[in-house]
Design a protein around this motif. Sequence first.
Motif, PDB file in Angstrom:
ATOM      1  N   THR A 145     -53.692   9.421  -8.792  1.00  0.00           N
ATOM      2  CA  THR A 145     -55.088   9.595  -8.387  1.00  0.00           C
ATOM      3  C   THR A 145     -56.037   9.336  -9.538  1.00  0.00           C
ATOM      4  O   THR A 145     -57.154   8.844  -9.346  1.00  0.00           O
ATOM      5  N   ILE A 146     -55.617   9.664 -10.748  1.00  0.00           N
ATOM      6  CA  ILE A 146     -56.436   9.410 -11.938  1.00  0.00           C
ATOM      7  C   ILE A 146     -56.749   7.919 -12.061  1.00  0.00           C
ATOM      8  O   ILE A 146     -57.878   7.524 -12.376  1.00  0.00           O
ATOM      9  N   VAL A 147     -55.764   7.088 -11.786  1.00  0.00           N
ATOM     10  CA  VAL A 147     -55.943   5.636 -11.882  1.00  0.00           C
ATOM     11  C   VAL A 147     -56.914   5.148 -10.816  1.00  0.00           C
ATOM     12  O   VAL A 147     -57.756   4.272 -11.066  1.00  0.00           O
ATOM     13  N   SER A 148     -56.838   5.723  -9.648  1.00  0.00           N
ATOM     14  CA  SER A 148     -57.652   5.292  -8.519  1.00  0.00           C
ATOM     15  C   SER A 148     -59.140   5.279  -8.831  1.00  0.00           C
ATOM     16  O   SER A 148     -59.849   4.307  -8.538  1.00  0.00           O
ATOM     17  N   GLY A 149     -59.635   6.361  -9.434  1.00  0.00           N
ATOM     18  CA  GLY A 149     -61.061   6.457  -9.694  1.00  0.00           C
ATOM     19  C   GLY A 149     -61.571   5.469 -10.726  1.00  0.00           C
ATOM     20  O   GLY A 149     -62.698   4.969 -10.628  1.00  0.00           O
ATOM     21  N   ALA A 150     -60.741   5.171 -11.717  1.00  0.00           N
ATOM     22  CA  ALA A 150     -61.177   4.287 -12.799  1.00  0.00           C
ATOM     23  C   ALA A 150     -61.403   2.858 -12.321  1.00  0.00           C
ATOM     24  O   ALA A 150     -62.344   2.177 -12.763  1.00  0.00           O
ATOM     25  N   ILE A 151     -60.568   2.367 -11.426  1.00  0.00           N
ATOM     26  CA  ILE A 151     -60.631   0.961 -11.006  1.00  0.00           C
ATOM     27  C   ILE A 151     -61.209   0.800  -9.612  1.00  0.00           C
ATOM     28  O   ILE A 151     -61.024  -0.225  -8.956  1.00  0.00           O
ATOM     29  N   PHE A 163     -48.876  -0.525  -7.106  1.00  0.00           N
ATOM     30  CA  PHE A 163     -48.865   0.112  -8.423  1.00  0.00           C
ATOM     31  C   PHE A 163     -48.485   1.582  -8.302  1.00  0.00           C
ATOM     32  O   PHE A 163     -47.676   2.101  -9.088  1.00  0.00           O
ATOM     33  N   THR A 164     -49.064   2.272  -7.331  1.00  0.00           N
ATOM     34  CA  THR A 164     -48.801   3.700  -7.148  1.00  0.00           C
ATOM     35  C   THR A 164     -47.321   3.966  -6.880  1.00  0.00           C
ATOM     36  O   THR A 164     -46.737   4.911  -7.428  1.00  0.00           O
ATOM     37  N   LEU A 165     -46.714   3.146  -6.051  1.00  0.00           N
ATOM     38  CA  LEU A 165     -45.291   3.322  -5.742  1.00  0.00           C
ATOM     39  C   LEU A 165     -44.436   3.266  -7.005  1.00  0.00           C
ATOM     40  O   LEU A 165     -43.547   4.101  -7.206  1.00  0.00           O
ATOM     41  N   LEU A 166     -44.708   2.302  -7.862  1.00  0.00           N
ATOM     42  CA  LEU A 166     -43.895   2.122  -9.069  1.00  0.00           C
ATOM     43  C   LEU A 166     -44.244   3.152 -10.143  1.00  0.00           C
ATOM     44  O   LEU A 166     -43.357   3.681 -10.813  1.00  0.00           O
ATOM     45  N   PHE A 167     -45.527   3.429 -10.291  1.00  0.00           N
ATOM     46  CA  PHE A 167     -45.962   4.324 -11.357  1.00  0.00           C
ATOM     47  C   PHE A 167     -45.530   5.760 -11.089  1.00  0.00           C
ATOM     48  O   PHE A 167     -45.020   6.452 -11.975  1.00  0.00           O
ATOM     49  N   VAL A 168     -45.738   6.220  -9.858  1.00  0.00           N
ATOM     50  CA  VAL A 168     -45.358   7.594  -9.510  1.00  0.00           C
ATOM     51  C   VAL A 168     -43.861   7.713  -9.292  1.00  0.00           C
ATOM     52  O   VAL A 168     -43.250   8.737  -9.618  1.00  0.00           O
ATOM     53  N   GLY A 169     -43.268   6.673  -8.746  1.00  0.00           N
ATOM     54  CA  GLY A 169     -41.844   6.745  -8.424  1.00  0.00           C
ATOM     55  C   GLY A 169     -40.916   6.628  -9.615  1.00  0.00           C
ATOM     56  O   GLY A 169     -39.817   7.187  -9.619  1.00  0.00           O
ATOM     57  N   ILE A 170     -41.370   5.914 -10.665  1.00  0.00           N
ATOM     58  CA  ILE A 170     -40.477   5.653 -11.801  1.00  0.00           C
ATOM     59  C   ILE A 170     -41.090   6.081 -13.140  1.00  0.00           C
ATOM     60  O   ILE A 170     -40.493   6.868 -13.881  1.00  0.00           O
ATOM     61  N   VAL A 171     -42.275   5.567 -13.464  1.00  0.00           N
ATOM     62  CA  VAL A 171     -42.845   5.760 -14.805  1.00  0.00           C
ATOM     63  C   VAL A 171     -43.163   7.223 -15.083  1.00  0.00           C
ATOM     64  O   VAL A 171     -42.723   7.787 -16.101  1.00  0.00           O
ATOM     65  N   TYR A 172     -43.930   7.846 -14.205  1.00  0.00           N
ATOM     66  CA  TYR A 172     -44.325   9.243 -14.428  1.00  0.00           C
ATOM     67  C   TYR A 172     -43.119  10.179 -14.546  1.00  0.00           C
ATOM     68  O   TYR A 172     -43.028  10.962 -15.501  1.00  0.00           O
ATOM     69  N   PRO A 173     -42.159  10.156 -13.609  1.00  0.00           N
ATOM     70  CA  PRO A 173     -41.035  11.089 -13.744  1.00  0.00           C
ATOM     71  C   PRO A 173     -40.144  10.806 -14.943  1.00  0.00           C
ATOM     72  O   PRO A 173     -39.574  11.729 -15.528  1.00  0.00           O
ATOM     73  N   LEU A 174     -40.018   9.546 -15.330  1.00  0.00           N
ATOM     74  CA  LEU A 174     -39.196   9.221 -16.501  1.00  0.00           C
ATOM     75  C   LEU A 174     -39.799   9.832 -17.757  1.00  0.00           C
ATOM     76  O   LEU A 174     -39.110  10.489 -18.546  1.00  0.00           O
ATOM     77  N   ILE A 175     -41.121   9.649 -17.934  1.00  0.00           N
ATOM     78  CA  ILE A 175     -41.783  10.234 -19.104  1.00  0.00           C
ATOM     79  C   ILE A 175     -41.727  11.752 -19.038  1.00  0.00           C
ATOM     80  O   ILE A 175     -41.482  12.428 -20.049  1.00  0.00           O
ATOM     81  N   GLY A 176     -41.943  12.310 -17.864  1.00  0.00           N
ATOM     82  CA  GLY A 176     -41.887  13.760 -17.709  1.00  0.00           C
ATOM     83  C   GLY A 176     -40.531  14.345 -18.048  1.00  0.00           C
ATOM     84  O   GLY A 176     -40.433  15.469 -18.569  1.00  0.00           O
ATOM     85  N   SER A 177     -39.478  13.593 -17.776  1.00  0.00           N
ATOM     86  CA  SER A 177     -38.124  14.095 -18.041  1.00  0.00           C
ATOM     87  C   SER A 177     -37.875  14.278 -19.533  1.00  0.00           C
ATOM     88  O   SER A 177     -37.044  15.097 -19.933  1.00  0.00           O
ATOM     89  N   TRP A 178     -38.600  13.534 -20.353  1.00  0.00           N
ATOM     90  CA  TRP A 178     -38.383  13.637 -21.799  1.00  0.00           C
ATOM     91  C   TRP A 178     -38.770  15.000 -22.348  1.00  0.00           C
ATOM     92  O   TRP A 178     -38.227  15.433 -23.359  1.00  0.00           O
TER      93      TRP A 178
END
Length: 434
Positions: A145-151, A163-178
């Motif tokens: 949702t943060i990305v949505s408002g900017a663009i 973009f949302t499917l890939l970013f939320v589905g893969i990128v966000y949880p991968l970084i969060g797991s660290w």
Amino acid sequence: MQWIQLTIAQVSDVPGLSELSSDLAQNALTTNNVWMMLCTALVFIMHLGFAGVETGFGQAKNTVNILFKNTVTPILGIVTYAIGGFFLMYPGFETPGWFAFDSSGWNMFWFNSSEADITTDYADGGYTYWTDFLFQAMFAATAATIVSGAIAERVKLWAYLAFTLLFVGIVYPLIGSWKWGGGALDAMGFYDFAGSTLVHSVGGWGALAGVILVGPRIGKYVNGKTVDKPGASVPLAAIGVFLLWFGWFGFNGGSVLSADPGLVSIVLVITCLGAASGGLGGFLAAYFAFKRLDLGMVLNGILAGLVGITAGADVFTPGSALLIGFISGILVVLSAIFLDKLKLDDVVGAVSVHLTCGIWGTLAVGLFSTNPEHSFLTQLTGVAICGAMAFFSAFTIFYVLKVSVGIRVSEEHERSGLDSHEHGIRGYTIVFDE
């Protein structure tokens, strides 16, 4: 006084004591679980807040388009998090590292409906497995949702959804797991209580990548000057900010992961002080910068203070919370001015609020934490690693979409508004009876 000197064995023989202990444990579980479910609902309300802010700050001709994205984003976020994000983010690292995937958890989620499953591996408090998923899913959808408002107002809807499917589905949880999943950043000692970096900066880096590649709105920068584009509804933007402030009590309060009365109380106090001082910082900074009483900057100052306080809401003192929030409010104004100098068009100020102040709040843990083990250098290292991964991933996704299907609407559609072209209706319609 000899009658109170009972051995453990003697105590265990007291009639009804084991039953009492079991009842107390069950009551604690129920209390924790109810609190976590309430916090989940509060975080869910934040999506309505984002919708209000983005619609209010956006132009009237794009109202339906903005609302459509804000409606579909939590839908996609929850579904993709259920499909794989949850198990990518909390894989249970045997040895702290950078990647793991819990296939057993995936099977448990989709082919089990037991009511007795309690999180014990990674959650400090006792509450159900299902409550844990729902609470974390609300966080995941927030990052997109943060990305949505900017663009907003010039991005193709289908490109944003991809973009949302890939970013939320893969990128966000991968970084969060660290960090939250027990990965390498957690082992390093990096600290982020409720997501100044893992949620807000990650979303902010995604927003920055999108703003760079999509480009500014037509007529935003003319002859070296920034042209203001009036929002559709200032009252709606204000309502959205107050809804976000309200939801943040669940965002930070739920991150305690229990209903611990002392810790929850101080976290909510720190959260509220950060928001208030952030609004004050935005108010004063905007007055000195623009020589006017800028409501938009006060509203973004409130959000900036909330973002800034989130990384260490459980380790800051009330005094440091006021300072951190106040600095966040100043930074959001300076950041917005700087982005306009670079001709980076951010409709709602998402990059300034979530990225700039997310970085500041995370670094503030190394400066103001009551825990002496928290190091500024470690916080800086964590910010850099998460930022590099988030920005590179978001930029790559947007770039591939740009060169393949395109990410920007036509000039004709942008000038006349996306509502009539992509949705067939307008957000504000006045009908006169004939």
